[in-house]
Design an enzyme around this catalytic site. Sequence first.
Site, PDB file in Angstrom:
ATOM      1  N   ASP A 150     -46.949  59.224 -11.476  1.00  0.00           N
ATOM      2  CA  ASP A 150     -47.131  59.014 -12.913  1.00  0.00           C
ATOM      3  C   ASP A 150     -48.572  59.332 -13.300  1.00  0.00           C
ATOM      4  O   ASP A 150     -49.516  58.933 -12.620  1.00  0.00           O
ATOM      5  CB  ASP A 150     -46.787  57.564 -13.262  1.00  0.00           C
ATOM      6  N   HIS A 200     -49.731  49.922 -13.980  1.00  0.00           N
ATOM      7  CA  HIS A 200     -48.325  49.583 -13.772  1.00  0.00           C
ATOM      8  C   HIS A 200     -48.201  48.102 -13.436  1.00  0.00           C
ATOM      9  O   HIS A 200     -48.846  47.620 -12.507  1.00  0.00           O
ATOM     10  CB  HIS A 200     -47.741  50.404 -12.624  1.00  0.00           C
ATOM     11  N   SER A 234     -52.551  52.559 -10.844  1.00  0.00           N
ATOM     12  CA  SER A 234     -51.448  51.736 -10.351  1.00  0.00           C
ATOM     13  C   SER A 234     -51.990  50.879  -9.209  1.00  0.00           C
ATOM     14  O   SER A 234     -52.946  50.134  -9.401  1.00  0.00           O
ATOM     15  CB  SER A 234     -50.276  52.621  -9.924  1.00  0.00           C
TER      16      SER A 234
END
Length: 204
Positions: free
Chosen positions: A145, A52, A25
């Site tokens: 995540d 992301h 991310s």
Amino acid sequence: MNGPRRIIVRGQARPAPEALLIGASAGGVEALLRLLVDLPGDYGLPIVCLLHVPDSRDSLLAELLARRLALPAKEAEDKERLRAGVVYVAPAGYHLSIERDHSFSLSREEPRHFSRPSIDILFESAADAYGAGLAAALLTGANEDGAAGLLAVQRAGGLTLVQSPAEAQVPTMPEAALALLQPDFLLPLAAMHSLLAELDAPSC
């Protein structure tokens, strides 16, 4: 050579990976480039990258990687079969899964950990599809995540790699993974790059 190819990891023989997944991310673009930029053009594994990105913005990551890497890079397409030596990027706004026949599936289900695409969904589906023939790496990022997905990879017998939190631009994501599992390798990016280069060799 008879039987499936195997590698040596820390003195133990285990199935050689058939695919490599990388999740990241915040700070992930720089980390990905450092990991992949010197891999040879004949690298023998498909590489699937998930970063992301906001739904509202097209990802330019595939275009950036295609310019910088020796390997071809492209966005993953629904129903497309994974091919060795190609770097795939998850498209913005869709969850990316891997089916049992080693093809991609795109969906618009609700975000997970506020993320769509979700690293957990990619890793969990690939663990189901590849089992012990999977390698997955979790890098810098600002949420949790990927931690549960990496645990699923480990439980399926796959090879798990986590970027050292002390080196990560944002350590939240690797720290979340370390709270759930002890990965096979906890490494700074330079060492992880060396390991990825060796995964395509007879032993590592």
